[in-house]
Scaffold this motif. Structure first.
Motif, PDB file in Angstrom:
ATOM      1  N   THR A 160       0.910  -1.142   0.109  1.00 20.75           N
ATOM      2  CA  THR A 160       0.037  -0.020   0.100  1.00 20.75           C
ATOM      3  C   THR A 160       0.759   1.214   0.095  1.00 20.75           C
ATOM      4  O   THR A 160       0.263   2.460   0.185  1.00 20.75           O
ATOM      5  N   SER A 161       2.268   1.119  -0.176  1.00 19.37           N
ATOM      6  CA  SER A 161       3.057   2.308  -0.026  1.00 19.37           C
ATOM      7  C   SER A 161       4.177   1.958  -1.206  1.00 19.37           C
ATOM      8  O   SER A 161       4.556   1.070  -1.290  1.00 19.37           O
ATOM      9  N   ILE A 162       4.427   2.699  -2.102  1.00 20.72           N
ATOM     10  CA  ILE A 162       5.449   2.644  -2.975  1.00 20.72           C
ATOM     11  C   ILE A 162       6.185   3.786  -3.238  1.00 20.72           C
ATOM     12  O   ILE A 162       5.821   5.111  -3.379  1.00 20.72           O
ATOM     13  N   LEU A 163       7.679   3.951  -3.360  1.00 25.62           N
ATOM     14  CA  LEU A 163       8.540   4.556  -3.515  1.00 25.62           C
ATOM     15  C   LEU A 163       9.266   4.428  -4.738  1.00 25.62           C
ATOM     16  O   LEU A 163       9.849   3.335  -5.103  1.00 25.62           O
ATOM     17  N   ASN A 164       8.940   5.259  -5.783  1.00 24.45           N
ATOM     18  CA  ASN A 164       9.117   5.039  -7.158  1.00 24.45           C
ATOM     19  C   ASN A 164      10.294   5.990  -7.482  1.00 24.45           C
ATOM     20  O   ASN A 164      10.359   7.265  -7.675  1.00 24.45           O
ATOM     21  N   PHE A 165      11.620   5.322  -8.193  1.00 19.99           N
ATOM     22  CA  PHE A 165      12.572   5.962  -8.606  1.00 19.99           C
ATOM     23  C   PHE A 165      12.568   6.116  -9.983  1.00 19.99           C
ATOM     24  O   PHE A 165      13.567   6.824 -10.693  1.00 19.99           O
ATOM     25  N   VAL A 207      -2.101   3.932  -9.471  1.00 21.59           N
ATOM     26  CA  VAL A 207      -2.600   3.255  -8.524  1.00 21.59           C
ATOM     27  C   VAL A 207      -3.801   3.485  -7.920  1.00 21.59           C
ATOM     28  O   VAL A 207      -4.356   4.466  -8.065  1.00 21.59           O
ATOM     29  N   PRO A 208      -4.194   2.555  -7.194  1.00 19.95           N
ATOM     30  CA  PRO A 208      -5.863   2.937  -6.728  1.00 19.95           C
ATOM     31  C   PRO A 208      -5.717   3.631  -5.594  1.00 19.95           C
ATOM     32  O   PRO A 208      -4.307   4.224  -4.904  1.00 19.95           O
ATOM     33  N   ALA A 209      -6.736   4.393  -5.195  1.00 17.87           N
ATOM     34  CA  ALA A 209      -6.574   5.567  -4.276  1.00 17.87           C
ATOM     35  C   ALA A 209      -6.227   5.184  -2.952  1.00 17.87           C
ATOM     36  O   ALA A 209      -5.602   6.055  -2.274  1.00 17.87           O
ATOM     37  N   ASN A 210      -6.034   3.967  -2.460  1.00 19.00           N
ATOM     38  CA  ASN A 210      -5.583   3.487  -1.234  1.00 19.00           C
ATOM     39  C   ASN A 210      -4.195   3.328  -0.960  1.00 19.00           C
ATOM     40  O   ASN A 210      -3.578   2.839   0.085  1.00 19.00           O
ATOM     41  N   VAL A 211      -3.564   3.520  -2.289  1.00 19.00           N
ATOM     42  CA  VAL A 211      -2.072   3.289  -2.020  1.00 19.00           C
ATOM     43  C   VAL A 211      -1.299   4.630  -2.412  1.00 19.00           C
ATOM     44  O   VAL A 211      -1.889   5.521  -3.291  1.00 19.00           O
ATOM     45  N   ASP A 212      -0.367   5.014  -1.403  1.00 18.36           N
ATOM     46  CA  ASP A 212       0.331   6.006  -1.649  1.00 18.36           C
ATOM     47  C   ASP A 212       1.758   5.945  -2.442  1.00 18.36           C
ATOM     48  O   ASP A 212       2.263   5.012  -2.311  1.00 18.36           O
ATOM     49  N   VAL A 213       1.966   6.900  -3.235  1.00 18.24           N
ATOM     50  CA  VAL A 213       3.274   6.857  -3.977  1.00 18.24           C
ATOM     51  C   VAL A 213       3.895   7.868  -4.012  1.00 18.24           C
ATOM     52  O   VAL A 213       3.409   9.314  -3.726  1.00 18.24           O
ATOM     53  N   ARG A 214       5.404   7.970  -3.753  1.00 12.21           N
ATOM     54  CA  ARG A 214       6.177   9.105  -3.599  1.00 12.21           C
ATOM     55  C   ARG A 214       7.221   8.669  -4.585  1.00 12.21           C
ATOM     56  O   ARG A 214       7.568   7.590  -4.818  1.00 12.21           O
ATOM     57  N   LYS A 215       7.630   9.730  -5.255  1.00  9.41           N
ATOM     58  CA  LYS A 215       8.624   9.411  -6.283  1.00  9.41           C
ATOM     59  C   LYS A 215       9.885  10.269  -5.978  1.00  9.41           C
ATOM     60  O   LYS A 215       9.782  11.419  -5.636  1.00  9.41           O
ATOM     61  N   VAL A 216      10.930   9.945  -6.466  1.00 12.64           N
ATOM     62  CA  VAL A 216      12.311  10.373  -6.319  1.00 12.64           C
ATOM     63  C   VAL A 216      12.801  10.491  -7.744  1.00 12.64           C
ATOM     64  O   VAL A 216      13.025   9.605  -8.463  1.00 12.64           O
ATOM     65  N   ASP A 217      12.926  11.866  -8.317  1.00 11.54           N
ATOM     66  CA  ASP A 217      13.495  11.862  -9.776  1.00 11.54           C
ATOM     67  C   ASP A 217      14.482  12.869  -9.552  1.00 11.54           C
ATOM     68  O   ASP A 217      14.432  14.051  -9.695  1.00 11.54           O
ATOM     69  N   LEU A 218      15.718  12.339  -9.984  1.00 12.61           N
ATOM     70  CA  LEU A 218      16.931  13.039 -10.029  1.00 12.61           C
ATOM     71  C   LEU A 218      16.774  14.203 -11.129  1.00 12.61           C
ATOM     72  O   LEU A 218      17.333  15.067 -10.873  1.00 12.61           O
ATOM     73  N   ALA A 219      16.408  13.664 -12.228  1.00 11.84           N
ATOM     74  CA  ALA A 219      16.422  14.438 -13.364  1.00 11.84           C
ATOM     75  C   ALA A 219      15.718  16.018 -12.944  1.00 11.84           C
ATOM     76  O   ALA A 219      15.918  17.087 -13.531  1.00 11.84           O
ATOM     77  N   ILE A 220      14.408  15.732 -12.297  1.00 13.75           N
ATOM     78  CA  ILE A 220      13.749  16.643 -12.056  1.00 13.75           C
ATOM     79  C   ILE A 220      14.598  17.863 -11.025  1.00 13.75           C
ATOM     80  O   ILE A 220      14.496  19.087 -11.342  1.00 13.75           O
ATOM     81  N   GLU A 221      15.322  17.290 -10.263  1.00 10.29           N
ATOM     82  CA  GLU A 221      15.907  18.008  -9.167  1.00 10.29           C
ATOM     83  C   GLU A 221      17.006  18.873  -9.893  1.00 10.29           C
ATOM     84  O   GLU A 221      17.131  20.218  -9.804  1.00 10.29           O
ATOM     85  N   LEU A 222      17.697  18.190 -11.066  1.00 12.35           N
ATOM     86  CA  LEU A 222      18.741  18.809 -11.607  1.00 12.35           C
ATOM     87  C   LEU A 222      18.089  20.126 -12.488  1.00 12.35           C
ATOM     88  O   LEU A 222      18.562  21.091 -12.656  1.00 12.35           O
ATOM     89  N   GLN A 223      17.001  19.750 -12.999  1.00  8.24           N
ATOM     90  CA  GLN A 223      16.495  20.654 -14.075  1.00  8.24           C
ATOM     91  C   GLN A 223      15.922  21.879 -13.196  1.00  8.24           C
ATOM     92  O   GLN A 223      15.895  23.163 -13.407  1.00  8.24           O
ATOM     93  N   ILE A 224      15.480  21.611 -11.784  1.00 10.72           N
ATOM     94  CA  ILE A 224      15.108  22.736 -10.998  1.00 10.72           C
ATOM     95  C   ILE A 224      16.117  23.771 -10.794  1.00 10.72           C
ATOM     96  O   ILE A 224      16.296  24.906 -10.919  1.00 10.72           O
ATOM     97  N   LEU A 225      17.360  23.005 -10.370  1.00  9.03           N
ATOM     98  CA  LEU A 225      18.705  23.585 -10.144  1.00  9.03           C
ATOM     99  C   LEU A 225      18.846  24.605 -11.397  1.00  9.03           C
ATOM    100  O   LEU A 225      19.430  25.511 -11.342  1.00  9.03           O
ATOM    101  N   SER A 226      18.879  23.771 -12.580  1.00  7.91           N
ATOM    102  CA  SER A 226      19.404  24.399 -13.696  1.00  7.91           C
ATOM    103  C   SER A 226      18.521  25.682 -13.938  1.00  7.91           C
ATOM    104  O   SER A 226      18.992  26.493 -14.636  1.00  7.91           O
TER     105      SER A 226
END
Ligand SMILES: NC(=O)c1ccc[n+]([C@@H]2O[C@H](COP(=O)([O-])OP(=O)(O)OC[C@H]3O[C@@H](n4cnc5c(N)ncnc54)[C@H](O)[C@@H]3O)[C@@H](O)[C@H]2O)c1
Ligand SMILES: NC(=O)c1ccc[n+]([C@@H]2O[C@H](COP(=O)([O-])OP(=O)(O)OC[C@H]3O[C@@H](n4cnc5c(N)ncnc54)[C@H](O)[C@@H]3O)[C@@H](O)[C@H]2O)c1
Lengths: 252, 252
Positions: A192-197, A204-223
């Motif tokens: 019921t919990s997913i950490l997505n790289f 996913v169904p509404a009762n499942v929590d998803v968090r994501k870690v996206d390296l490229a996004i972080e770099l683009q924000i810094l950019s």
DNA sequence: AGGCGCTTGTGAAGGCGTGCACAAATCGCG
DNA sequence: CGCGATTTGTGCACGCCTTCACAAGCGCCT
């Protein structure tokens, strides 16, 4: 899909302060995201410091505003002492309880490539109450490999193992193309919990929590901020600006 | 320290739309953080789809509300066509320009342990316009090692190399205890953006942007939601709730 | 040429989060 | 015992962000 903002209204039995922490506050998400930071700061300080800490001191250690910290702690009904501060040990216990860290949570990791290997060898999991109990991959040549004493299993076994080991959290470290399929398998297995790289959106169904870690996004924000800063230095009042997003920079 | 929320007020010369994109909007941070997601969605779609896309379609692909998407794009003065949608190619160009992705940014990576190795081998950097141009470590036994064709250098050379290669972004993948020292070295070398994987707070001057990625925090946030969900299933109207923080879950 | 359907861009409203400023509470000391 | 120093807890105001709802604009079809 509609964001029923976890309308909890917990069944707090009116007189249930039987010595323990209050039942279940519905904390603001922003607060929840900061609690782990406070916890880390407390652990760092707790090693060598006094047994109480002021909001000012803890806020500095966690890199936030002291008023914010006090408000956050007040949300969980924390018992600080005016004129003194917060009891370090008690505060740690409270935060850990609220975050549910007192119960060890079983984690599985799917995808043992580059990143998966690093994650499997990361000691930051165990030191925070998380235990990786299973590794999965689809590549037959990887199945059977031993990583940190754990055997890599085939993803087809995930359903069975997840139930056996009561896995609540799944970490996805597969290529983006495989991520949705893996998420589906995890959900079917009761996770019921997913950490997505993987850099992709998961459904996913509404009762499942998803968090994501996206390296490229972080770099683009810094950019972006680099871009902005560069365009500023060419200006007359070329002042420097601070803070990349929510993640504020602390002045030296 | 006081949070001068990049008070830009850029010196936009009034009549400077010389054919290019508008000069420099001061975008809301929330928007900036989403632009990379739109960009990824556009690239995924652009491969095989039509040459225009509606806000509804793009929003679905990026996992956000369509009104939000339109407002985000309107902030950067985007030219969509009513009744039709957005020109995919043009939109990609605009977003890449705003994020500063048209200029290749040099990145260095400090700390080549478990995680550092994975990052060095990650192709998601190059595919988004970032190029790792140098690797640094303090461990003498690692210096000289070749990783993905790049030689690991000693951290003492960072200052010199950073200037030579015009490095703007530094990635820290050292243990937490070393992270502040590494950050100081990076700052001294003129690096103005830092991506920090070490679980600690960094102090840097106000003109340096820091973003952090902390695995343990993500897991603890998920743990909180697990805890909450568990306490709900024990209740009469045991409905399931959704969304882990800002990172919303998409209904199946 | 005109109408119709579709989609963008945005005004307005509401909610959330932040930070100030201060009253209330507690401790220590004279 | 009382007073001052200190620190928490919070009422309040402000600004950011999200979302709704709709007018304005565009293309296509008749
Ligand atoms: N390497 C990094 O530093 C890094 C950083 C950020 C994000 N990522 C992302 O993490 C993911 C993994 O990156 P990586 O560099 O480890 O890639 P990788 O190709 O080295 O590893 C992917 C692994 O997933 C396995 N896999 C593929 N399909 C699978 C499936 N259906 N079920 C189970 N396992 C499957 C493969 O066998 C392989 O072992 C990618 O989405 C990447 O974009 C990687
Ligand atoms: N491994 C993971 O999956 C993971 C995940 C999230 C966060 N992290 C964090 O990332 C950091 C690195 O993790 P790791 O598992 O790779 O650790 P590691 O111990 O394997 O690697 C650390 C590397 O940093 C180098 N180093 C130490 N001091 C240095 C200095 N002053 N200057 C330059 N290099 C120095 C070491 O020589 C070593 O090569 C840690 O802070 C960890 O908490 C790791």
């Amino acid at each position: 899909m509609s964001q029923q903002r976890h309308g909890v209204t917990p069944g707090n039995a009116p007189g249930d302060r039987a010595g323990a922490v209050p039942a279940f506050p519905d904390l603001p998400e922003a607060t929840i995201a900061r609690l782990p930071e406070y916890l880390r700061a407390l652990h760092n300080l707790g090693d060598a410091a006094a047994d109480t800490i002021s909001s000012e001191g803890l806020a500095a250690a966690a890199g936030v505003n002291s008023a914010k910290l006090r408000k956050d702690l007040s949300h969980l009904g924390s018992y600080g002492t005016r004129g003194v501060g917060y009891d370090v040990t008690l505060l740690i216990e409270q935060i850990e309880y609220v975050l549910g860290l007192d119960q060890r949570r079983a984690v599985c990791l799917v995808g043992l490539g580059n990143l998966g290997h690093a994650l499997a060898g990361y000691d930051g999991f165990a030191s925070r109450g998380f235990k990786i109990v299973a590794l999965f991959d689809a590549d037959a040549s990887k199945v059977g490999e031993l990583i940190q004493g754990l055997e890599v299993r085939h993803i087809e076994d995930l359903g069975r193992v997840a139930v056996e080991e009561n896995i609540a959290i799944g970490v996805i470290a597969t290529p983006a193309l495989a991520a949705q399929a893996v998420a589906d398998v995890l959900v079917d297995a009761g996770v019921t919990s997913i950490l997505n790289f993987a850099p992709c959106v998961l459904s996913v169904p509404a009762n499942v929590d998803v968090r994501k870690v996206d390296l490229a996004i972080e770099l683009q924000i810094l950019s972006f901020h680099e871009h902005r800063k560069a365009s500023l230095t060419a200006l007359p009042g070329g002042r420097s600006a601070a803070s990349a997003g929510n993640q504020e920079a602390v002045g030296s």
